[in-house]
Design a protein around this motif. Structure first.
Motif, PDB file in Angstrom:
ATOM      1  N   GLY A  44      13.240  36.454 -24.379  1.00 33.67           N
ATOM      2  CA  GLY A  44      13.776  36.032 -25.783  1.00 33.67           C
ATOM      3  C   GLY A  44      12.966  36.322 -26.841  1.00 33.67           C
ATOM      4  N   SER A  48      16.725  42.721 -26.396  1.00 36.07           N
ATOM      5  CA  SER A  48      17.960  43.120 -26.537  1.00 36.07           C
ATOM      6  C   SER A  48      18.615  43.039 -27.936  1.00 36.07           C
ATOM      7  N   THR A  49      17.973  42.362 -28.706  1.00 30.78           N
ATOM      8  CA  THR A  49      18.468  42.362 -30.127  1.00 30.78           C
ATOM      9  C   THR A  49      18.078  43.838 -30.727  1.00 30.78           C
TER      10      THR A  49
HETATM   11  P1  ADP Z   1      15.255  39.334 -24.971  1.00 37.23           P
HETATM   12  O1  ADP Z   1      16.410  40.271 -24.725  1.00 37.23           O
HETATM   13  O2  ADP Z   1      14.134  39.700 -25.444  1.00 37.23           O
HETATM   14  O3  ADP Z   1      15.359  38.259 -23.874  1.00 37.23           O
HETATM   15  P2  ADP Z   1      17.162  38.569 -27.097  1.00 37.23           P
HETATM   16  O4  ADP Z   1      17.198  39.899 -28.191  1.00 37.23           O
HETATM   17  O5  ADP Z   1      18.182  38.363 -26.151  1.00 37.23           O
HETATM   18  O6  ADP Z   1      15.719  38.487 -26.460  1.00 37.23           O
HETATM   19  O7  ADP Z   1      16.976  37.358 -28.062  1.00 37.23           O
HETATM   20  C1  ADP Z   1      16.091  36.979 -29.210  1.00 37.23           C
HETATM   21  C2  ADP Z   1      16.128  35.810 -29.694  1.00 37.23           C
HETATM   22  O8  ADP Z   1      17.281  35.605 -30.329  1.00 37.23           O
HETATM   23  C3  ADP Z   1      16.382  34.668 -28.841  1.00 37.23           C
HETATM   24  O9  ADP Z   1      15.568  33.215 -29.466  1.00 37.23           O
HETATM   25  C4  ADP Z   1      17.724  34.363 -28.782  1.00 37.23           C
HETATM   26  O10 ADP Z   1      18.252  32.860 -28.651  1.00 37.23           O
HETATM   27  C5  ADP Z   1      18.181  34.727 -30.162  1.00 37.23           C
HETATM   28  N1  ADP Z   1      19.651  35.150 -30.385  1.00 37.23           N
HETATM   29  C6  ADP Z   1      20.044  36.193 -29.331  1.00 37.23           C
HETATM   30  N2  ADP Z   1      21.434  36.558 -29.950  1.00 37.23           N
HETATM   31  C7  ADP Z   1      21.648  35.613 -30.822  1.00 37.23           C
HETATM   32  C8  ADP Z   1      22.852  35.425 -31.653  1.00 37.23           C
HETATM   33  N3  ADP Z   1      24.257  36.232 -31.318  1.00 37.23           N
HETATM   34  N4  ADP Z   1      22.663  34.249 -32.420  1.00 37.23           N
HETATM   35  C9  ADP Z   1      21.838  33.687 -32.536  1.00 37.23           C
HETATM   36  N5  ADP Z   1      20.601  33.761 -31.908  1.00 37.23           N
HETATM   37  C10 ADP Z   1      20.517  34.633 -31.126  1.00 37.23           C
END
Ligand code: ADP
Ligand code: MG
Length: 251
Positions: A44, A48-49
């Protein structure tokens, strides 16, 4: 070339009608041409973001990402992006699956088709070209997905937890295959993983992120060059790298 990819002061905030979530606070790192870089960090934290931002699928609030000195958003067709699911189309043969990217881009030229044929032959999939995905093992499907990605000749490959749906042994074998294919094809790789051994065994450098909103805690060079991912796991230096990353992630 040094600084093939430059990620400069990236900040990413998700906005929903009710709240704002800052996923990435301020992340910078660079990648040289041909280098393999892994991004690790707590679940989290925004890995990925960040990767989808490099892929130009998510827009940052601050900062800039440059590929060979130019805004990466103008070079989307040079980016290959692979996810955990292989996303093969069950109704298309392996051959039609690997050609889909070229088909969509209207680039089914003789030269490109020959390149795909050579990849299928070189990497042991030619005899399965008329089979359907359901007949292939998870590891082979992931190799097909890689060749589909390579078919468009991307300058850089982005892998997001690309092996995590596979069982342990397949995963180790597929990571070795992907490593050797990408090295032979002289590709540059940025991958996200939550698996520390996978990061060490696949990369020249590991970028360690903090908990959300992420910043870079440490960059660790992995000096194991062309030792393949399976042998790296038995290398005397492996445990030291593991302990360093573990300590950073536990703090
Ligand atoms: P990781 O890949 O490191 O596990 P992510 O990039 O998936 O983390 O997510 C980072 C944060 O952004 C998390 O708190 C997640 O809940 C939030 N998040 C991810 N995608 C979205 C979205 N489309 N809208 C709102 N919040 C998001
Ligand atoms: Mg993720």
């Amino acid at each position: 070339m040094s600084n093939f990819l430059q990620v400069n002061n990236i900040q990413i905030i998700y906005q929903t009608p009710t709240e704002e979530t800052m996923a990435v606070k301020d992340v910078s790192f660079s990648v040289e041409e041909g280098q393999f870089v892994s991004i690790v960090g707590p679940s989290g934290c925004g890995k990925s973001t960040l990767l989808s931002c490099i892929a130009s699928l998510t827009t940052q609030q601050k900062g800039l990402i440059l590929l060979q000195g130019k805004d990466i958003k103008t070079q989307r067709s040079d980016i290959g992006y692979m996810l955990q699911s292989d996303n093969l189309m069950p109704w298309r043969s392996i051959y039609k699956n690997v050609l889909i990217g070229l088909e969509i881009r209207n680039q089914l030229t003789q030269e490109n088709i020959e390149y795909v044929n050579s990849l299928l032959k070189k990497y042991g999939l030619w005899q399965f070209k008329d089979s359907f995905p359901a007949r292939l093992s998870g590891g082979m499907r992931q190799r097909v997905a890689l060749i589909r990605t390579l078919a468009i000749k991307p300058k850089i490959l982005l892998l997001d937890e690309a092996f995590s749906a596979l069982d342990y042994q397949t995963r180790v074998n597929v990571s070795r295959d992907v490593f050797s294919i990408l090295r032979k094809e002289n590709k540059t790789l940025v991958m996200v993983t939550h698996d520390i051994p996978e990061a060490i065994s696949m990369s020249d450098k590991v970028v360690i992120l903090s908990a959300r909103p992420s910043v870079v805690k440490k960059e660790l060079n992995i000096e194991l060059c062309d030792i393949d991912p399976v042998n790296r796991r038995n290398h005397p230096a492996f445990q030291g790298y593991f302990n360093t990353i573990w300590k950073e992630l536990s703090q």
